[in-house]
Write a protein that holds these residues in place. Structure first.
Motif, mmCIF file in Angstrom:
data_model
loop_
_atom_site.group_PDB
_atom_site.id
_atom_site.type_symbol
_atom_site.label_atom_id
_atom_site.label_comp_id
_atom_site.label_asym_id
_atom_site.label_seq_id
_atom_site.Cartn_x
_atom_site.Cartn_y
_atom_site.Cartn_z
ATOM 1 N N THR A 284 0.856 -1.192 0.000
ATOM 2 C CA THR A 284 0.000 0.000 0.000
ATOM 3 C C THR A 284 0.886 1.234 0.000
ATOM 4 O O THR A 284 2.001 1.203 0.526
ATOM 5 C CB THR A 284 -0.919 0.031 1.245
ATOM 6 O OG1 THR A 284 -0.111 0.012 2.434
ATOM 7 C CG2 THR A 284 -1.858 -1.156 1.255
ATOM 8 N N PRO A 285 0.446 2.340 -0.562
ATOM 9 C CA PRO A 285 1.283 3.551 -0.615
ATOM 10 C C PRO A 285 1.401 4.212 0.752
ATOM 11 O O PRO A 285 0.493 4.112 1.583
ATOM 12 C CB PRO A 285 0.541 4.453 -1.597
ATOM 13 C CG PRO A 285 -0.877 3.989 -1.545
ATOM 14 C CD PRO A 285 -0.823 2.508 -1.296
ATOM 15 N N PRO A 286 2.503 4.909 1.002
ATOM 16 C CA PRO A 286 2.704 5.589 2.290
ATOM 17 C C PRO A 286 1.979 6.922 2.347
ATOM 18 O O PRO A 286 1.558 7.475 1.328
ATOM 19 C CB PRO A 286 4.213 5.787 2.332
ATOM 20 C CG PRO A 286 4.595 5.956 0.887
ATOM 21 C CD PRO A 286 3.675 5.048 0.118
ATOM 22 N N ALA A 287 1.866 7.449 3.567
ATOM 23 C CA ALA A 287 1.313 8.787 3.752
ATOM 24 C C ALA A 287 2.391 9.848 3.683
ATOM 25 O O ALA A 287 2.116 11.011 3.401
ATOM 26 C CB ALA A 287 0.601 8.860 5.102
ATOM 27 N N ALA A 288 3.645 9.445 3.955
ATOM 28 C CA ALA A 288 4.773 10.371 3.924
ATOM 29 C C ALA A 288 6.048 9.569 3.706
ATOM 30 O O ALA A 288 6.082 8.357 3.962
ATOM 31 C CB ALA A 288 4.859 11.171 5.220
ATOM 32 N N ASP A 317 17.720 9.199 -5.502
ATOM 33 C CA ASP A 317 16.981 8.562 -6.594
ATOM 34 C C ASP A 317 15.743 7.850 -6.058
ATOM 35 O O ASP A 317 14.671 7.901 -6.670
ATOM 36 C CB ASP A 317 17.890 7.576 -7.327
ATOM 37 C CG ASP A 317 17.232 6.968 -8.557
ATOM 38 O OD1 ASP A 317 16.899 7.732 -9.487
ATOM 39 O OD2 ASP A 317 17.030 5.737 -8.578
ATOM 40 N N ALA A 318 15.879 7.213 -4.900
ATOM 41 C CA ALA A 318 14.744 6.523 -4.285
ATOM 42 C C ALA A 318 13.646 7.509 -3.897
ATOM 43 O O ALA A 318 12.453 7.241 -4.093
ATOM 44 C CB ALA A 318 15.203 5.740 -3.059
ATOM 45 N N VAL A 319 14.047 8.650 -3.340
ATOM 46 C CA VAL A 319 13.064 9.669 -2.966
ATOM 47 C C VAL A 319 12.349 10.185 -4.207
ATOM 48 O O VAL A 319 11.113 10.331 -4.223
ATOM 49 C CB VAL A 319 13.742 10.827 -2.208
ATOM 50 C CG1 VAL A 319 12.781 12.004 -2.049
ATOM 51 C CG2 VAL A 319 14.229 10.362 -0.846
ATOM 52 N N PHE A 326 4.246 7.431 -5.778
ATOM 53 C CA PHE A 326 3.194 7.548 -4.778
ATOM 54 C C PHE A 326 2.534 8.929 -4.744
ATOM 55 O O PHE A 326 1.545 9.127 -4.031
ATOM 56 C CB PHE A 326 3.750 7.228 -3.384
ATOM 57 C CG PHE A 326 4.402 5.873 -3.288
ATOM 58 C CD1 PHE A 326 3.715 4.729 -3.658
ATOM 59 C CD2 PHE A 326 5.704 5.738 -2.827
ATOM 60 C CE1 PHE A 326 4.312 3.475 -3.562
ATOM 61 C CE2 PHE A 326 6.313 4.492 -2.724
ATOM 62 C CZ PHE A 326 5.603 3.349 -3.094
ATOM 63 N N GLY A 327 3.091 9.883 -5.489
ATOM 64 C CA GLY A 327 2.525 11.221 -5.507
ATOM 65 C C GLY A 327 2.686 11.969 -4.198
ATOM 66 O O GLY A 327 1.878 12.834 -3.858
#
Length: 417
Positions: A284-288, A317-319, A326-327
């Motif tokens: 699931t995508p993170p909130a932050a 690069d990961a960020v 994830f927007g």
């Protein structure tokens, strides 16, 4: 003899030495090298032709170490082109990293003893001028030993060494120069772009006869001359006495905890240099998103520019990819992990923190040190382990042969056979 051996099937490849710390660059390198992972790799992999002639080896290790690309992706690429028997040597090399990771994860006291040993040697060098001078000469490449000095300078300048050169270097450091192995391992960890706590520590211990008790690796002039194609020949410069080092401390095996599941709630995603493709492990995508630097914790001494640059580039690069996937905008933080995590979680309004699993090393130490503060702040921390690690690590209990026998089953478990 100064001529180099021909590299069958391919010519010069200047891009092989461009270690750009991005996932795209790692995937591009994998695509280039995959055709060579069978016969060519098997016959040429032991040759160190020099820093400008690396087409015979993959040079993928910096990307794999930070998991900009994963072992599973590498294996999938190779097995899509070759059958397991023709690419057997390369496949085994991929699994060596998993073996060292799993072995250290089950014996974390080895890392702790190494850390303590580095501190002791540094204290000794402060008091002992002769030891300090010898260590400085070795790290500066000023010993007069053919090959060794060139590798020391290459390591500092480029952040990379051929695997065979790493073995020769460690053997000469320990048995010819009679220097403490812990500071040699520290020298590597500070400068290698692929500096990995498990692979590096256990590789040095293996050369010293501590990993496989009593079995050492002896650097020999004839072997160096052959596998550097005559570039180096330290004839009469190397010690023939390679008695294994001994240690008093026992390192009991600790059972692995293989449980790993995502929280059913909004969470803060933490990124470390141990795994920089979170999109592969999150359901699931993170909130932050927060990236934390652990590279500075590799040593009490200064970390090399190449190692720092690659690790921080991988995190950046990961960020960037996580933000795009994830927007959600993320950032890279320095300093105290507990403060950075609690502040980011409070800002995001979440009570859960998720991080791709941090095996034994500085990142794990950062998480361990932060845990009490996170718990005090009401935060629940979850580490998510990859399926590759879950399948591989339990077989890393003794020597590599035990894991080697399990490779076909692991490949099946990964859906690669």
């Amino acid at each position: 003899m100064n001529e180099t051996l021909p590299l069958p099937g391919f010519g010069p490849e200047p891009e092989a030495m461009e270690f750009t710390p991005t996932r795209a660059a790692g995937l591009a390198r994998l695509q280039v090298f995959t055709p060579r992972t069978a016969r060519t790799y098997t016959s040429q992999r032991n040759y160190d032709f020099g820093p400008d002639k690396r087409a015979n080896v993959s040079c993928l290790s910096p990307w794999i170490r930070h998991r900009l690309i994963s072992e599973e992706e590498v294996l999938r690429s190779v097995l899509a082109r070759h059958n397991p028997s023709s690419a057997e040597k390369f496949i085994q090399e991929v699994f060596w990293r998993g073996y060292f990771k799993g072995w250290m994860e089950q014996r974390p006291s080895v890392w702790q003893a190494y850390r303590a040993g580095v501190d002791v040697v540094l204290e000794d060098a402060e008091r002992d001028g002769a030891l300090r001078a010898d260590l400085n000469a070795a790290m500066a490449g000023e010993t007069g030993i053919d090959g060794f000095d060139a590798w020391a300078k290459e390591l500092v300048a480029t952040g990379y060494l051929h695997n065979h050169a790493r073995m020769w270097f460690a053997s000469i450091w320990i048995f010819t120069l009679r220097l403490p192995w812990e500071l040699g391992a520290d020298f590597f960890l500070r400068h290698l772009m692929d500096g990995d706590p498990a692979s590096n520590t256990l590789g040095w211990r293996w050369v010293a006869g501590l990993h496989t008790k009593g079995k050492t690796y002896a650097a020999r002039a004839s072997n160096i001359s052959k596998y550097t194609a005559g570039r180096f020949n330290p004839l009469h410069q190397l010690s023939s006495q390679t008695d294994a080092l001994i240690e008093d401390e026992d390192h009991p095996r600790i059972p692995l905890d293989l449980e790993s599941s995502m929280p059913n709630a909004p969470y803060l995603l933490i990124l470390s240099e141990e795994d920089t493709t979170p999109e592969q492990v999150l359901s699931t995508p993170p909130a932050a998103i927060l990236a934390l630097d652990a590279t500075s914790g590799r040593s009490p001494l200064e970390i090399g520019a190449a190692a720092t640059g690659f690790a921080q580039g991988a995190l950046s690069d990961a960020v960037a990819r996580s933000t795009a996937n994830f927007g959600i905008e993320g950032h890279l933080a320095q300093g105290d992990w507990a403060h950075a995590i609690t502040e980011a979680a409070e800002k995001a309004g979440v009570a859960h923190v998720v991080i791709p699993y941090t095996p034994v090393g500085p990142a794990a130490e950062g998480i361990s040190a932060a845990k009490p503060n996170l718990e005090a702040a009401g935060l629940t921390l979850t580490q998510i382990r990859r399926g590759y690690d879950t399948l591989t690590w339990p077989h890393a209990t003794r020597g590599f042969f035990g894991l080697k026998k399990k490779i076909p089953g692991i490949l099946t478990g990964l859906g690669l056979k």
